[in-house]
Design a protein around this motif. Structure first.
Motif, mmCIF file in Angstrom:
data_model
loop_
_atom_site.group_PDB
_atom_site.id
_atom_site.type_symbol
_atom_site.label_atom_id
_atom_site.label_comp_id
_atom_site.label_asym_id
_atom_site.label_seq_id
_atom_site.Cartn_x
_atom_site.Cartn_y
_atom_site.Cartn_z
ATOM 1 N N ARG A 514 0.840 -1.212 0.000
ATOM 2 C CA ARG A 514 0.000 0.000 0.000
ATOM 3 C C ARG A 514 0.868 1.253 0.000
ATOM 4 N N GLU A 515 1.968 1.213 0.724
ATOM 5 C CA GLU A 515 2.914 2.332 0.709
ATOM 6 C C GLU A 515 3.533 2.464 -0.686
ATOM 7 N N LEU A 530 -1.293 -10.534 -4.153
ATOM 8 C CA LEU A 530 -1.393 -10.088 -2.766
ATOM 9 C C LEU A 530 -2.684 -10.589 -2.138
ATOM 10 N N VAL A 531 -3.788 -10.493 -2.857
ATOM 11 C CA VAL A 531 -5.074 -10.973 -2.334
ATOM 12 C C VAL A 531 -5.001 -12.465 -2.047
ATOM 13 N N LEU A 584 -5.100 -4.377 3.237
ATOM 14 C CA LEU A 584 -5.498 -4.905 1.943
ATOM 15 C C LEU A 584 -6.840 -4.329 1.516
ATOM 16 N N GLY A 585 -7.772 -4.229 2.472
ATOM 17 C CA GLY A 585 -9.074 -3.654 2.148
ATOM 18 C C GLY A 585 -8.961 -2.243 1.615
ATOM 19 N N SER A 586 -8.114 -1.426 2.236
ATOM 20 C CA SER A 586 -7.958 -0.043 1.780
ATOM 21 C C SER A 586 -7.267 0.027 0.426
ATOM 22 N N ALA A 599 -12.034 -8.349 2.587
ATOM 23 C CA ALA A 599 -10.817 -8.067 3.357
ATOM 24 C C ALA A 599 -11.162 -7.355 4.660
ATOM 25 N N TYR A 600 -12.026 -6.365 4.584
ATOM 26 C CA TYR A 600 -12.439 -5.672 5.808
ATOM 27 C C TYR A 600 -13.143 -6.626 6.770
ATOM 28 N N ARG A 601 -13.969 -7.520 6.223
ATOM 29 C CA ARG A 601 -14.666 -8.483 7.081
ATOM 30 C C ARG A 601 -13.668 -9.378 7.805
#
Length: 668
Positions: A514-515, A530-531, A584-586, A599-601
């Motif tokens: 993400r960075e 990644l997922v 990952l969600g973001s 991902a958030y779940r």
């Protein structure tokens, strides 16, 4: 912790299948601390200093309390008073109670006992306290003053006094034949054979002090010769015993010493308070943090925990930096102290040593100091330097440091060090891993390098440094291909072969990616990998028993199983999983990828296990490092790293408006 204390514990627990004998565990009880003193209050009310790593002073080696002819025997209810550092322990005595309140103020520790209910009118406090000045259990002596007892060796002088007139009697330590006997010795005691000097040449004393108006206050002080004069020390003990004689005064003092305030509107406020309290307890005055209370200073079954690892410390710093602004907590002083600490401790080659003593920042015992020796980098933990560089770059970009030029110079030297340990194929050299039990070229080490380079490429540093860091980030991102198994990233490359085990350390990848996505566009294959990697890792490392649920550290982890026969659940791995899923969600959200919801779940699902009421969190809010399948906590408790991860994950989900979604989700 002295050898005598360790041997007594060994004798009590050598047949226990859930306790490692010879350790001074903190898996029960609660801590009080301030500055460079850290005091454990167990659920029997006994006190034990864990202060040595912070101050170099040993303080209380063992203790025991009771009223009348009895002794408190454990199992008491304990809590913190609101969001302060006052520890309240309630001892049931039939139809009445003894309420114990503990607070550490600097190097003074106050313990107030109050009778509650239909208590006897005339009763004494029984107190056994054994000090270990300078860590010694021999060549110590007592001085009995008017109002305090002093135990001393050479540099360290420790004191105990009470608010009421007391009687004191020196306690003879275990004789040699008792040390080798099968059974432990119980204190206080009266020895059958006693020489004239025996009750003076000791660090232990038995005190009896009457309750007056239903209460009595006990005070201990650890001090250094040449820094605190005896008259001043005695005055401090006397003043504290009379001043802290009610709850209001204790609570007011606790509020005054706290640096942070958590807004009433903060999400999961109770948890945020717990996390900041833990980090505060583990912090020295210079900002350096021990990994956890040092329950094993004799290295009975570990390498010790009362040191500052630059990996753990810098990760904690970054998580606090990322979470504090979202949660509305002012931690600017903490961030500044951390940055200055990293500047002072950086080695000439731009790297950082394995671990240091937090109190004076000197080199601590360790096994990964190749950069201080003539060895190769296999005995060096390169991820530590990556973690520090990543924090400093983010701090320089997002905050207002006092000396940005000095921080930039530190970052530049750190980048030189990372470059020196990056191979031509884009992966870091073979070195030690984050868990400190293997050598190889690890996915976690690569993730810290990617994160650090990407953070530097975003920082307000020279154009040349930013451009260089950007190019190096690209190299590491490409180098990760070597670790791809087709379904997930391997734990490591070792001697030319992939170690295709799942590793929770690889959960550093989502934050690093993400960075990296802030300085380049990620292609679809990278995102898909990644997922798949995160999903596979979370599924493969999840472990559930009747008592607990969470993530194990890595496949095949046999450390501290103690006969369990399978990997233990780690809170840092579980918290890392929750944080990685949120990251990952973001990342997916920014790409309008529908997989963000899942991902958030997953993040909320794992976070629930380390929130109050979750299977991995103690009632006082502490996260132990590990747990057995029956729910028994083990190892360092509390551990700072998962607490910072928990805080950052709460903040991340709240900022993404995903924290409250859990309330609307149907129960499974």
């Amino acid at each position: 912790m002295t050898l005598r204390t360790s041997l007594n514990d060994y004798k009590r627990h050598r047949e226990d299948d859930r306790k490692f004998p010879g350790e001074l565990r903190s898996t029960t009880g609660v801590f009080a601390g301030d500055g460079d003193r850290l005091v454990h209050v167990d659920d029997d009310g006994s006190l034990q200093d864990y202060s040595y790593p912070l101050s170099g002073l040993s303080g209380i080696d063992s203790s025991r309390f009771g009223v009348g002819d009895g002794w408190f025997d454990g199992g008491a209810s304990q809590r913190y008073h609101d969001d302060t550092g006052v520890v309240e322990t309630v001892h049931e005595q039939g139809d009445w109670q003894v309420r114990q309140q503990d607070l550490t103020v600097g190097r003074t520790h106050v313990t107030r006992f109050e009778l509650v209910g239909d208590a006897p009118e005339a009763v004494d406090l029984n107190a056994y306290v054994r000090f270990a000045p300078d860590g010694r259990e021999g060549q110590t002596s007592l001085l009995v003053h008017d109002g305090a007892v002093e135990a001393y060796h050479r540099r360290e002088h420790d004191y105990v006094g009470a608010s009421t007139d007391f009687d004191a009697y020196g306690q003879i330590p275990e004789r040699f034949d008792e040390l080798v006997a099968d059974d432990p010795v119980e204190f206080p005691r009266t020895a059958d054979e006693e020489r004239y000097e025996d009750t003076v040449l000791t660090g232990g004393a038995h005190l009896t002090a009457p309750f007056e108006n239903g209460s009595v206050t006990l005070v201990t002080l650890v001090a250094e010769r040449g820094e605190t004069a005896r008259a001043d020390a005695l005055s401090t003990v006397e003043s504290a015993a009379s001043e802290y004689d009610d709850t209001e005064t204790l609570v007011a003092a606790a509020r005054d010493q706290r640096e942070w305030r958590v807004p009433e509107t903060a999400p999961h406020r109770e948890t945020v308070v717990d996390d900041l309290r833990v980090v505060s307890l583990l912090s020295a005055e210079n900002g350096a943090r021990i990994a956890g209370p040092d329950f094993d200073p004799f290295y009975v079954s570990s390498g010790g925990y009362g040191y500052t690892w630059f990996r753990d410390d810098a990760e904690i710093s970054r998580f606090l930096l990322e979470g504090s602004e979202v949660l509305g907590v002012d931690l600017d002083g903490w961030h500044q102290r951390s940055a200055e600490f990293y500047r002072r401790t950086q080695l000439d080659d731009g790297s950082w040593p394995h671990r240091v003593w937090p109190g004076d920042e000197t080199l601590a015992p360790g096994w990964a100091n190749a950069r201080l020796e003539d060895g190769d980098d296999t005995d060096y933990q390169a991820d530590q330097s990556g973690s520090v560089a990543g924090f400093l770059a983010t701090y320089l970009r997002t905050d207002d440091p006092e000396d940005p030029e000095a921080i930039e110079a530190t970052i530049e030297a750190a980048v030189d060090s990372l470059d020196d340990t990056l191979e031509a194929d884009g992966l870091p050299v073979a070195c030690q891993n984050a868990w400190e039990n293997m050598q190889g070229r690890f996915v976690h080490t690569a993730a810290t390098f990617l994160h650090a380079y990407a953070a530097v490429a975003r920082a307000p540093v020279s154009t040349d440094l930013r451009d260089h860091a950007r190019a190096q980030a690209d190299r590491v991102a490409d180098g990760l291909d070597r670790l791809w198994t087709g379904e997930f990233y391997a734990l490591r490359e070792h001697e030319g072969e992939l170690d295709e085990r799942l590793d929770s350390g690889s959960l550093a990848l989502p934050a690093a990616m993400r960075e990296y996505a802030e300085i380049t566009d990620l292609d679809d294959e990278t995102v898909d990998r990644l997922v798949t990697h995160v999903e596979t890792t979370l599924d493969g490392l999840e472990h559930e028993s009747d008592a607990i649920r969470g993530l194990v550290r890595f496949e095949g982890d046999d450390w501290r199983q103690h006969g369990q026969g399978n990997e233990k659940v780690w809170t840092v791995s579980t918290a890392w999983g929750a944080n990685a899923a949120a990251e990952l969600g973001s990342l997916l959200d920014a790409c309008d990828d529908a997989r963000a919801d899942d991902a958030y779940r997953r993040s909320r699902d794992l976070l629930a296990e380390i929130l109050p009421g979750g299977s991995l969190v103690r009632d006082c809010g502490y996260l132990p490092e590990q747990l057995f399948d029956d729910g028994t906590a083990d190892s360092a408790t509390p551990l700072g790293w998962p607490h910072a991860l928990r805080l950052a994950t709460v903040a991340h989900l709240d900022e993404a408006d995903e924290l409250a979604v859990a309330a609307a989700e149907p129960a499974e």
